[in-house]
Design a protein around this motif. Structure first.
Motif, PDB file in Angstrom:
ATOM      1  N   THR A  64      90.956  33.806 -32.418  1.00 24.59           N
ATOM      2  CA  THR A  64      91.647  34.615 -31.206  1.00 24.59           C
ATOM      3  C   THR A  64      91.067  35.721 -30.827  1.00 24.59           C
ATOM      4  O   THR A  64      90.145  36.225 -31.609  1.00 24.59           O
ATOM      5  CB  THR A  64      93.264  34.770 -31.475  1.00 24.59           C
ATOM      6  OG1 THR A  64      93.087  35.730 -32.686  1.00 24.59           O
ATOM      7  CG2 THR A  64      93.986  33.537 -32.137  1.00 24.59           C
ATOM      8  N   GLN A  65      91.375  36.072 -29.769  1.00 24.01           N
ATOM      9  CA  GLN A  65      90.810  37.232 -29.141  1.00 24.01           C
ATOM     10  C   GLN A  65      91.450  38.441 -30.069  1.00 24.01           C
ATOM     11  O   GLN A  65      90.571  39.634 -30.355  1.00 24.01           O
ATOM     12  CB  GLN A  65      91.401  37.662 -27.625  1.00 24.01           C
ATOM     13  CG  GLN A  65      90.629  36.886 -26.673  1.00 24.01           C
ATOM     14  CD  GLN A  65      91.363  36.785 -25.479  1.00 24.01           C
ATOM     15  OE1 GLN A  65      92.387  37.233 -25.077  1.00 24.01           O
ATOM     16  NE2 GLN A  65      90.481  36.782 -24.222  1.00 24.01           N
ATOM     17  N   LYS A  66      92.464  38.447 -30.640  1.00 23.93           N
ATOM     18  CA  LYS A  66      92.985  39.476 -31.545  1.00 23.93           C
ATOM     19  C   LYS A  66      92.340  39.538 -32.623  1.00 23.93           C
ATOM     20  O   LYS A  66      92.046  40.661 -33.233  1.00 23.93           O
ATOM     21  CB  LYS A  66      94.534  39.260 -31.728  1.00 23.93           C
ATOM     22  CG  LYS A  66      95.049  40.267 -32.703  1.00 23.93           C
ATOM     23  CD  LYS A  66      96.781  39.860 -32.881  1.00 23.93           C
ATOM     24  CE  LYS A  66      97.319  41.365 -33.877  1.00 23.93           C
ATOM     25  NZ  LYS A  66      98.548  40.659 -34.287  1.00 23.93           N
ATOM     26  N   GLU A  67      92.067  38.390 -33.202  1.00 26.05           N
ATOM     27  CA  GLU A  67      90.939  38.214 -34.567  1.00 26.05           C
ATOM     28  C   GLU A  67      89.802  39.066 -34.448  1.00 26.05           C
ATOM     29  O   GLU A  67      89.508  39.922 -35.132  1.00 26.05           O
ATOM     30  CB  GLU A  67      91.052  36.827 -35.195  1.00 26.05           C
ATOM     31  CG  GLU A  67      92.365  36.344 -35.489  1.00 26.05           C
ATOM     32  CD  GLU A  67      92.168  34.881 -35.901  1.00 26.05           C
ATOM     33  OE1 GLU A  67      92.537  34.349 -37.027  1.00 26.05           O
ATOM     34  OE2 GLU A  67      91.588  34.174 -35.003  1.00 26.05           O
ATOM     35  N   VAL A  68      89.109  38.691 -33.266  1.00 32.79           N
ATOM     36  CA  VAL A  68      87.878  39.327 -32.975  1.00 32.79           C
ATOM     37  C   VAL A  68      87.814  40.664 -33.002  1.00 32.79           C
ATOM     38  O   VAL A  68      87.094  41.390 -33.645  1.00 32.79           O
ATOM     39  CB  VAL A  68      87.021  38.656 -31.863  1.00 32.79           C
ATOM     40  CG1 VAL A  68      85.834  39.208 -31.485  1.00 32.79           C
ATOM     41  CG2 VAL A  68      86.920  37.330 -31.926  1.00 32.79           C
ATOM     42  N   ALA A  69      89.038  41.107 -32.261  1.00 32.65           N
ATOM     43  CA  ALA A  69      89.025  42.635 -31.692  1.00 32.65           C
ATOM     44  C   ALA A  69      89.394  43.351 -33.276  1.00 32.65           C
ATOM     45  O   ALA A  69      88.735  44.357 -33.251  1.00 32.65           O
ATOM     46  CB  ALA A  69      90.390  42.823 -30.891  1.00 32.65           C
ATOM     47  N   GLU A  70      89.993  42.837 -33.897  1.00 30.85           N
ATOM     48  CA  GLU A  70      90.412  43.462 -35.359  1.00 30.85           C
ATOM     49  C   GLU A  70      89.109  43.591 -36.198  1.00 30.85           C
ATOM     50  O   GLU A  70      88.758  44.469 -36.888  1.00 30.85           O
ATOM     51  CB  GLU A  70      91.521  42.899 -36.099  1.00 30.85           C
ATOM     52  CG  GLU A  70      92.882  43.003 -35.388  1.00 30.85           C
ATOM     53  CD  GLU A  70      93.938  42.338 -36.048  1.00 30.85           C
ATOM     54  OE1 GLU A  70      93.734  41.078 -37.139  1.00 30.85           O
ATOM     55  OE2 GLU A  70      95.288  42.210 -35.725  1.00 30.85           O
ATOM     56  N   LYS A  71      88.292  42.501 -36.150  1.00 33.19           N
ATOM     57  CA  LYS A  71      87.276  42.523 -36.956  1.00 33.19           C
ATOM     58  C   LYS A  71      86.236  43.653 -36.615  1.00 33.19           C
ATOM     59  O   LYS A  71      85.337  43.849 -37.297  1.00 33.19           O
ATOM     60  CB  LYS A  71      86.372  40.954 -37.119  1.00 33.19           C
ATOM     61  CG  LYS A  71      87.336  40.058 -37.777  1.00 33.19           C
ATOM     62  CD  LYS A  71      86.960  38.609 -37.484  1.00 33.19           C
ATOM     63  CE  LYS A  71      87.772  37.501 -38.190  1.00 33.19           C
ATOM     64  NZ  LYS A  71      88.026  37.565 -39.538  1.00 33.19           N
ATOM     65  N   VAL A  72      85.918  43.902 -35.160  1.00 30.36           N
ATOM     66  CA  VAL A  72      85.083  44.737 -34.679  1.00 30.36           C
ATOM     67  C   VAL A  72      85.967  46.063 -34.458  1.00 30.36           C
ATOM     68  O   VAL A  72      85.216  46.934 -33.718  1.00 30.36           O
ATOM     69  CB  VAL A  72      84.211  44.176 -33.678  1.00 30.36           C
ATOM     70  CG1 VAL A  72      83.192  43.203 -34.201  1.00 30.36           C
ATOM     71  CG2 VAL A  72      85.274  43.917 -32.365  1.00 30.36           C
ATOM     72  N   GLN A 119      92.629  44.011 -25.748  1.00 26.60           N
ATOM     73  CA  GLN A 119      92.249  44.006 -24.168  1.00 26.60           C
ATOM     74  C   GLN A 119      90.679  44.355 -24.070  1.00 26.60           C
ATOM     75  O   GLN A 119      90.043  43.978 -23.124  1.00 26.60           O
ATOM     76  CB  GLN A 119      92.977  45.279 -23.679  1.00 26.60           C
ATOM     77  CG  GLN A 119      92.933  45.383 -22.096  1.00 26.60           C
ATOM     78  CD  GLN A 119      93.144  44.396 -21.401  1.00 26.60           C
ATOM     79  OE1 GLN A 119      94.339  43.643 -21.831  1.00 26.60           O
ATOM     80  NE2 GLN A 119      92.635  43.776 -20.247  1.00 26.60           N
ATOM     81  N   THR A 120      90.041  44.878 -24.914  1.00 24.79           N
ATOM     82  CA  THR A 120      88.635  45.074 -24.804  1.00 24.79           C
ATOM     83  C   THR A 120      87.960  43.963 -24.776  1.00 24.79           C
ATOM     84  O   THR A 120      86.948  43.354 -23.921  1.00 24.79           O
ATOM     85  CB  THR A 120      88.109  46.046 -26.060  1.00 24.79           C
ATOM     86  OG1 THR A 120      88.528  47.328 -25.834  1.00 24.79           O
ATOM     87  CG2 THR A 120      86.649  46.079 -25.944  1.00 24.79           C
ATOM     88  N   ILE A 121      88.356  42.906 -25.741  1.00 19.93           N
ATOM     89  CA  ILE A 121      87.840  41.601 -25.880  1.00 19.93           C
ATOM     90  C   ILE A 121      88.014  40.732 -24.773  1.00 19.93           C
ATOM     91  O   ILE A 121      87.282  40.223 -24.126  1.00 19.93           O
ATOM     92  CB  ILE A 121      88.094  41.057 -27.149  1.00 19.93           C
ATOM     93  CG1 ILE A 121      87.839  41.572 -28.186  1.00 19.93           C
ATOM     94  CG2 ILE A 121      87.586  39.576 -27.300  1.00 19.93           C
ATOM     95  CD1 ILE A 121      86.438  41.785 -28.641  1.00 19.93           C
ATOM     96  N   VAL A 122      89.171  40.974 -24.119  1.00 20.20           N
ATOM     97  CA  VAL A 122      89.592  40.145 -22.962  1.00 20.20           C
ATOM     98  C   VAL A 122      88.906  40.672 -21.757  1.00 20.20           C
ATOM     99  O   VAL A 122      88.402  39.898 -21.087  1.00 20.20           O
ATOM    100  CB  VAL A 122      91.117  40.674 -22.548  1.00 20.20           C
ATOM    101  CG1 VAL A 122      91.543  40.130 -21.241  1.00 20.20           C
ATOM    102  CG2 VAL A 122      92.085  39.655 -23.441  1.00 20.20           C
ATOM    103  N   SER A 123      88.437  42.184 -21.558  1.00 21.56           N
ATOM    104  CA  SER A 123      87.758  42.595 -20.567  1.00 21.56           C
ATOM    105  C   SER A 123      86.244  41.954 -20.717  1.00 21.56           C
ATOM    106  O   SER A 123      85.791  41.673 -19.572  1.00 21.56           O
ATOM    107  CB  SER A 123      87.720  44.028 -20.560  1.00 21.56           C
ATOM    108  OG  SER A 123      88.992  44.395 -20.253  1.00 21.56           O
ATOM    109  N   ILE A 124      85.597  42.266 -21.682  1.00 20.12           N
ATOM    110  CA  ILE A 124      84.328  41.605 -21.898  1.00 20.12           C
ATOM    111  C   ILE A 124      84.150  40.227 -21.520  1.00 20.12           C
ATOM    112  O   ILE A 124      83.351  39.809 -20.920  1.00 20.12           O
ATOM    113  CB  ILE A 124      83.939  41.753 -23.599  1.00 20.12           C
ATOM    114  CG1 ILE A 124      83.846  43.216 -24.049  1.00 20.12           C
ATOM    115  CG2 ILE A 124      82.591  41.148 -23.813  1.00 20.12           C
ATOM    116  CD1 ILE A 124      83.587  43.585 -25.339  1.00 20.12           C
ATOM    117  N   GLU A 125      85.218  39.176 -22.052  1.00 18.07           N
ATOM    118  CA  GLU A 125      85.134  37.886 -21.956  1.00 18.07           C
ATOM    119  C   GLU A 125      85.238  37.619 -20.366  1.00 18.07           C
ATOM    120  O   GLU A 125      84.761  36.528 -19.593  1.00 18.07           O
ATOM    121  CB  GLU A 125      86.278  37.184 -22.675  1.00 18.07           C
ATOM    122  CG  GLU A 125      85.840  37.027 -23.951  1.00 18.07           C
ATOM    123  CD  GLU A 125      86.842  36.168 -24.574  1.00 18.07           C
ATOM    124  OE1 GLU A 125      87.603  35.663 -24.377  1.00 18.07           O
ATOM    125  OE2 GLU A 125      86.829  36.125 -25.872  1.00 18.07           O
ATOM    126  N   ALA A 126      85.922  38.513 -19.568  1.00 14.79           N
ATOM    127  CA  ALA A 126      86.207  38.324 -18.288  1.00 14.79           C
ATOM    128  C   ALA A 126      84.783  38.957 -17.491  1.00 14.79           C
ATOM    129  O   ALA A 126      85.066  38.979 -16.058  1.00 14.79           O
ATOM    130  CB  ALA A 126      87.408  38.967 -18.001  1.00 14.79           C
TER     131      ALA A 126
END
Length: 70
Positions: A15-23, A28-35
């Motif tokens: 999930t976006q949350k899992e990636v965010a936590e790992k880095v 929201q940062t992951i959401v913005s990068i993906e968009a």
């Protein structure tokens, strides 16, 4: 700059949350990068590449737009 973060993340079923936590960034940062609304820092780009065990260039591609008058 364009990226394949959502594709690489989906392949691992994270999930976006899992990636965010790992880095250590917000979801929201992951959401913005993906968009393609946010270009990550060089450090974050390397953290993401290291997390997925790929090269930075496998995630992010730079495309310079040519001006019409040139």
């Amino acid at each position: 700059m364009h990226n394949k973060l959502h594709v690489i993340r989906a392949e691992r079923k994270w999930t976006q949350k899992e990636v965010a936590e790992k880095v250590q960034v917000s979801r929201q940062t992951i959401v913005s990068i993906e968009a393609n609304k946010y270009n990550p820092s060089l450090i974050l780009s390397f953290k993401l590449a290291q997390l997925f065990n790929v090269r930075v260039e496998d995630i992010f591609q730079y495309e310079e737009r040519m001006r019409e008058n040139e």
